[in-house]
Every structure is written in C-alpha cells, then in structure tokens.
Write a protein that holds these residues in place. Sequence first.
Motif, mmCIF file in Angstrom:
data_model
loop_
_atom_site.group_PDB
_atom_site.id
_atom_site.type_symbol
_atom_site.label_atom_id
_atom_site.label_comp_id
_atom_site.label_asym_id
_atom_site.label_seq_id
_atom_site.Cartn_x
_atom_site.Cartn_y
_atom_site.Cartn_z
ATOM 1 N N VAL A 84 0.842 -1.204 0.000
ATOM 2 C CA VAL A 84 0.000 0.000 0.000
ATOM 3 C C VAL A 84 0.873 1.249 0.000
ATOM 4 C CG1 VAL A 84 -1.659 1.352 1.341
ATOM 5 C CG2 VAL A 84 -1.957 -1.118 1.115
ATOM 6 N N LEU A 85 1.922 1.221 0.817
ATOM 7 C CA LEU A 85 2.820 2.375 0.933
ATOM 8 C C LEU A 85 3.530 2.655 -0.389
ATOM 9 C CD1 LEU A 85 4.181 4.455 2.841
ATOM 10 C CD2 LEU A 85 5.915 2.699 3.306
ATOM 11 N N GLU A 86 4.035 1.594 -1.017
ATOM 12 C CA GLU A 86 4.806 1.769 -2.240
ATOM 13 C C GLU A 86 3.943 2.085 -3.452
ATOM 14 O OE1 GLU A 86 7.100 -1.799 -2.490
ATOM 15 O OE2 GLU A 86 8.628 -1.072 -1.078
ATOM 16 N N SER A 87 2.625 1.835 -3.341
ATOM 17 C CA SER A 87 1.738 2.149 -4.456
ATOM 18 C C SER A 87 1.536 3.648 -4.601
ATOM 19 C CB SER A 87 0.377 1.470 -4.254
ATOM 20 O OG SER A 87 -0.346 2.080 -3.193
ATOM 21 N N GLY A 88 1.856 4.387 -3.517
ATOM 22 C CA GLY A 88 1.682 5.836 -3.543
ATOM 23 C C GLY A 88 0.228 6.247 -3.577
ATOM 24 N N ALA A 142 8.655 1.864 8.915
ATOM 25 C CA ALA A 142 8.585 3.171 9.577
ATOM 26 C C ALA A 142 9.546 4.137 8.913
ATOM 27 C CB ALA A 142 8.912 3.027 11.062
ATOM 28 N N GLY A 143 10.737 3.645 8.569
ATOM 29 C CA GLY A 143 11.714 4.492 7.899
ATOM 30 C C GLY A 143 11.216 4.974 6.549
ATOM 31 N N SER A 144 10.457 4.121 5.836
ATOM 32 C CA SER A 144 9.918 4.513 4.531
ATOM 33 C C SER A 144 8.953 5.682 4.669
ATOM 34 C CB SER A 144 9.208 3.318 3.882
ATOM 35 O OG SER A 144 10.108 2.269 3.623
ATOM 36 N N GLY A 150 10.914 13.441 4.450
ATOM 37 C CA GLY A 150 12.213 14.088 4.522
ATOM 38 C C GLY A 150 12.990 13.806 5.785
ATOM 39 N N VAL A 151 12.558 12.824 6.593
ATOM 40 C CA VAL A 151 13.265 12.497 7.829
ATOM 41 C C VAL A 151 14.257 11.371 7.547
ATOM 42 C CG1 VAL A 151 13.074 11.646 10.192
ATOM 43 C CG2 VAL A 151 11.331 13.184 9.274
ATOM 44 N N PRO A 154 18.823 8.501 11.597
ATOM 45 C CA PRO A 154 18.945 7.049 11.760
ATOM 46 C C PRO A 154 18.262 6.505 13.007
ATOM 47 C CG PRO A 154 21.019 8.136 12.276
ATOM 48 C CD PRO A 154 20.133 9.180 11.667
ATOM 49 N N HIS A 155 17.924 7.397 13.953
ATOM 50 C CA HIS A 155 17.269 6.965 15.180
ATOM 51 C C HIS A 155 15.750 7.004 15.083
ATOM 52 C CE1 HIS A 155 21.212 7.221 17.047
ATOM 53 N NE2 HIS A 155 21.305 8.475 16.649
ATOM 54 N N ALA A 156 15.233 7.636 14.052
ATOM 55 C CA ALA A 156 13.795 7.914 13.988
ATOM 56 C C ALA A 156 12.948 6.645 13.892
ATOM 57 C CB ALA A 156 13.489 8.839 12.814
#
Length: 211
Positions: A84-88, A142-144, A150-151, A154-156
């Motif tokens: 779902v995320l990668e489908s935009g 979560a990183g995606s 724009g975050v 590396p800790h996010a």
Amino acid sequence: MSETTSRSMRARGRARRELLLDATLAIIAERGIAGVTHRSVAAAADVPHSSTTYFFDSLDDMIGEAVAHAMDAEFERLQQFRAVLESGAGSPGAAIDEFVEIVRQQSDEHTVAQFEIYLFASRHPALRAHVERILDETRELAGSVLRVNGVTDPHAAAAVVALIDGFALHRIARSEVVQYQSLARALRATLVGFVTLAATTSLGESASPLE
C-alpha cells in the motif's frame, strides 16, 4: 496409492500441523509459554495427543515452530502494508492512519502472544532471528514513511517502532477504552519532532550527544 490420494493426505497433514501451531499460540496468549504442553496443545486443537509428537520432535520444537508461524503471519501483514505504501495511493498521513488501523485490528490475544514470544525468544537465541526479522521489517516500514517526509535521522524509525510497541503493551496491560487517535497523534507528533530536529540541528552537529 494414487497421486490424488497422496496430495489429499499431505494437505490434511499440513492443515493439522497448522491447527496445532494456532493452538500453541492461543495457549501462549492465554497462559504464557509455561502453559504449553503436548497435552494442552492437543486438547486445544481437539486432536489426538500423539499428533503433537508426530509433527514435532520436542516441545521446544513445537514452540519454536509456533514462533516462526506467528512471525510469518506478521511479516505477511507488514508486506501488505508495504505494498500500500509503495503504491503511492495515499499521503504520508494516510500511511500513518493505515498503520494505526493494522494495530487496531490486532486482537488482544495476538498482542499478548507477541510479547510473550519476544520474552521467550530473548532467552532462546535460536528463535531470536524470527523476532529480529519482524522488528527490522517494521523499522524499515517506519523508515519509509519517515523518508517520504524528509526524515533521514537514523534513530527515527527505531523510536517510532518503540512508540507503537509501547502503546500495544499498555493496551493489554490496562482495562480502559483504547484511544487509537492518541497513537495516530503521537506518531504525527514524533514525525513533526524529527522534522523540526533536523531543521534546527546545525550542519555537522551530531543529532544526539549520546551516540
């Protein structure tokens, strides 16, 4: 024995084995790892006691397979979210809402079993890889979402996953109405916080003095 009969027997065997794994997870959620015995699993699955020793070499083997079974199911759910995320198809905010919906749909029994498994795997290195795989995949997802905003800190991602797990743990520890909007707002606040942190950190300055 005909090929059709052989396939049918294999299918029944796979179905019974999965039934035993599901029963093991149900017992873990209800009674903890200590409640898992050959007898309790067979009774929960409503199959002969001999079925557990037929499909699994030992109790530890059965528990280990159940852990892998649970983690595979979780991995599949995360992969669906990734699709779902990668489908935009939606905005980053919509992605957060979608992830919160995944948390909302997770049963209390599943969440209890999840944390029982985390603790059990921490004492059994051979099983730790299954848990680490899910944590790594969750952090990557979560990183995606964070990178879309724009975050790149590396800790996010680890912080976001810890927030979600903490919410889930408190959800099963307290007998109160769950406020999923609180989780959604917390995730948005974390996102905004990391964006602000990046904007206010001087070039070349460490994001954290504790690194």
